[in-house]
Design an enzyme around this catalytic site. Structure first.
Site, PDB file in Angstrom:
ATOM      1  N   ASP A  31      -6.899   7.964  35.248  1.00 35.87           N
ATOM      2  CA  ASP A  31      -7.693   8.391  34.100  1.00 35.87           C
ATOM      3  C   ASP A  31      -8.500   7.208  33.588  1.00 35.87           C
ATOM      4  OD1 ASP A  31      -8.752   9.987  32.175  1.00 35.87           O
ATOM      5  OD2 ASP A  31      -6.916  10.272  31.020  1.00 35.87           O
ATOM      6  N   GLU A  66     -11.832  11.787  34.760  1.00 40.69           N
ATOM      7  CA  GLU A  66     -13.194  12.036  34.269  1.00 40.69           C
ATOM      8  C   GLU A  66     -14.274  11.396  35.129  1.00 40.69           C
ATOM      9  OE1 GLU A  66     -10.505  12.816  30.820  1.00 40.69           O
ATOM     10  OE2 GLU A  66     -10.667  11.234  32.332  1.00 40.69           O
ATOM     11  N   GLU A 108     -15.353   1.500  12.311  1.00 39.25           N
ATOM     12  CA  GLU A 108     -15.096   2.662  13.156  1.00 39.25           C
ATOM     13  C   GLU A 108     -16.106   3.768  12.867  1.00 39.25           C
ATOM     14  OE1 GLU A 108     -13.382   3.340  15.650  1.00 39.25           O
ATOM     15  OE2 GLU A 108     -11.687   1.968  15.807  1.00 39.25           O
TER      16      GLU A 108
END
Length: 497
Positions: free
Chosen positions: A169, A236, A292
């Site tokens: 992954d 992905e 963030e």
């Protein structure tokens, strides 16, 4: 938009060559810049956008040619900080980006491993066991602000494999350089690499991994898909292969049992150490990490896993890529896969009704989505709210859904607010779903904010139904202007499609 078919994109450098053909999309500067806060401070004004504190704007990607402390290394920022630019790099249009990714979900193409001698990411090798090795002097990782816990790798493709099944992954994490050969790694809840790490830790074994920096933008976008669209065990990189119609090329690392993206600008090889934790802000003791996506500085985690770096490899004259945490770049990285996930789930349940989705910039690509829904028959009434519920299921971190009709542009905030003002009544058009787990970085999701919140990270999700009831549609027809060929009157104003 004019497609540039002559340059095929397969890595970061070919992506930049494509952008050079687009006027105003790539800006170079020879002015020396300090990677500590100054670089991001410059781009805040040039093209950050997103949830960055105003003043900010959307603008070109930017390459700094002279970064203080680093010779022959450029730093790129803002590559994906424009939906138009992302569309250029993925060979589609801004409105069809989610559809492009949805097609790749239907036809993924698994990555392949090439021989090491062909891996240009390993042109230059720095081993951690060599005298003088210092990650901080090799990789020009910036800080976004003067308050950051340290230099952060903000768009590194972390790649590892399940120690039990071998499934691989790739994800993007908050990576803070802590010392000459240590990097802390923050895991948001539910990340698949954290599942791998916990399995390795249970066996008291390190988890080998690579961090590839500066890759094909298709990889960066596809790495941001989340469950249930890409469940545990789904690689992905196969989606990126589906986007490009060619497999992503990997190479075996030199010092750990892991693979890296073969044409990356930088690759950091290392191991997540079992049962070792570090305070994220141990260099500053400030309690703060970095800005963030919601627009606030995230709190430093008091105890997070640690990577022991074994080597850094890179291309000749490498390009370091970075992003500003709350910028439009994060909106696109997180939001476009969110849009594709919602489209896919709703299309399966009720084909042809959901026309488009926009994961809005104001929500950082995660908290807010606008769904454009078409009601064609009386029985479609109510299905728009079912679509909103499916959107929450497709992307669990979503907080607010706005539903609009087919005559409202979901990408135009003024048009959406117009629908809110003329097709919405708060007492009947609002659906509250309290007590649902959302994303931990929303500062309003704490018991101190509301007595209804039982635990940090729990939220009240809301549906704003700004669609006209089906039986009233005839009363809500927008003013009909005459269709004309405006190019007769202003041939250069609108540009080419």
């Amino acid at each position: 938009m004019v497609r540039q078919e002559n340059i095929q994109i397969f890595d970061l450098r070919s992506a930049l060559e494509r952008l050079k053909q687009q006027p105003g999309e790539l800006l170079y500067t020879d002015e020396p810049v300090d990677p500590q806060a100054e670089l991001a401070g410059v781009y805040r004004y040039i093209g950050a956008g997103g949830t960055v504190a105003r003043p900010t704007r959307l603008g070109p990607a930017m390459i700094f040619n002279h970064v203080k402390g680093f010779n022959n290394i450029q730093v790129l920022i803002g590559l994906l900080a424009s939906r138009k630019r992302v569309a250029t790099l993925l060979d589609t249009t801004p409105e069809k980006l989610a559809f492009c990714l949805m097609e790749a979900l239907q036809e993924p193409l698994a990555p392949v491993t090439i021989p090491r001698e062909k891996a240009i990411c390993q042109e230059i090798v720095h081993r951690a066991d060599e005298p003088g090795f210092d990650l901080r002097k090799i990789v020009p990782a910036p800080t976004n602000t003067e308050e950051d816990a340290g230099p952060y790798i903000t768009i590194g493709m972390a790649y590892a494999s399940d120690p039990e099944t071998g499934d691989a992954d790739i994800t993007i994490h908050r990576l803070c350089i802590q010392s000459a050969d240590e990097i802390s790694m923050y895991f948001a809840p539910g990340r698949h690499l954290d599942v791998f790490r916990k399995k390795a830790e249970a066996a008291n074994q390190p988890l080998p991994l690579s961090i590839s920096i500066g890759v094909d933008p298709a990889i960066e976008i596809c790495a941001c898909f989340e469950p249930p669209t890409t469940p545990l065990g789904y690689n992905e990189l196969a989606l990126a292969g589906g986007v490009r119609k060619r497999p992503v090329e990997l190479a075996d690392c030199l010092t750990v049992q892991a693979k890296a993206i073969a044409n990356a600008e930088f690759v950091i090889e290392g191991e997540l150490l079992p049962n070792v934790r570090v305070r994220e802000d141990r260099q500053t003791m400030s309690g703060k990490a970095m800005p963030e996506f919601p627009g606030y500085t995230g709190p430093a985690n008091p105890a997070i896993p640690l990577i022991k770096v074994k080597a850094v490899t890179h291309r000749k004259q490498p390009i370091m890529q970075t992003v500003i945490g709350p910028s439009e770049e994060h909106v696109n990285l997180a939001g476009i896969p969110t849009e594709a996930s919602i489209l896919q789930m709703v299309e399966r349940a009720m084909p042809g009704r959901l026309l488009n989705v926009y994961a809005h910039s104001a929500g950082g690509g995660k908290y807010m989505a606008v769904l454009q829904f078409k009601k064609s028959v009386p029985s479609d009434e109510g299905r728009q709210r079912q679509a909103a519920l499916l959107a929450f299921a497709a992307f669990s971190e979503l907080k607010h859904v706005f539903l609009v009709d087919e005559d409202v542009d979901p990408f135009d905030s003024n048009d959406v607010l117009w629908a809110l003002n003329t097709r919405y009544q708060g007492d009947v058009s609002t659906v509250f779903i309290p007590g649902v787990r959302c994303h931990p970085l929303d500062p309003s999701q704490v018991p101190e904010f509301s007595t209804s919140i039982r635990d940090t990270g729990i939220s009240c999700k809301v549906i704003f139904d700004c669609t006209v009831p089906y039986d009233l549609k005839e009363r809500f027809q927008r003013a009909k202007f005459k269709e004309v060929d405006v190019r007769r009157f202003a041939p250069t104003l609108l540009g080419e499609d």
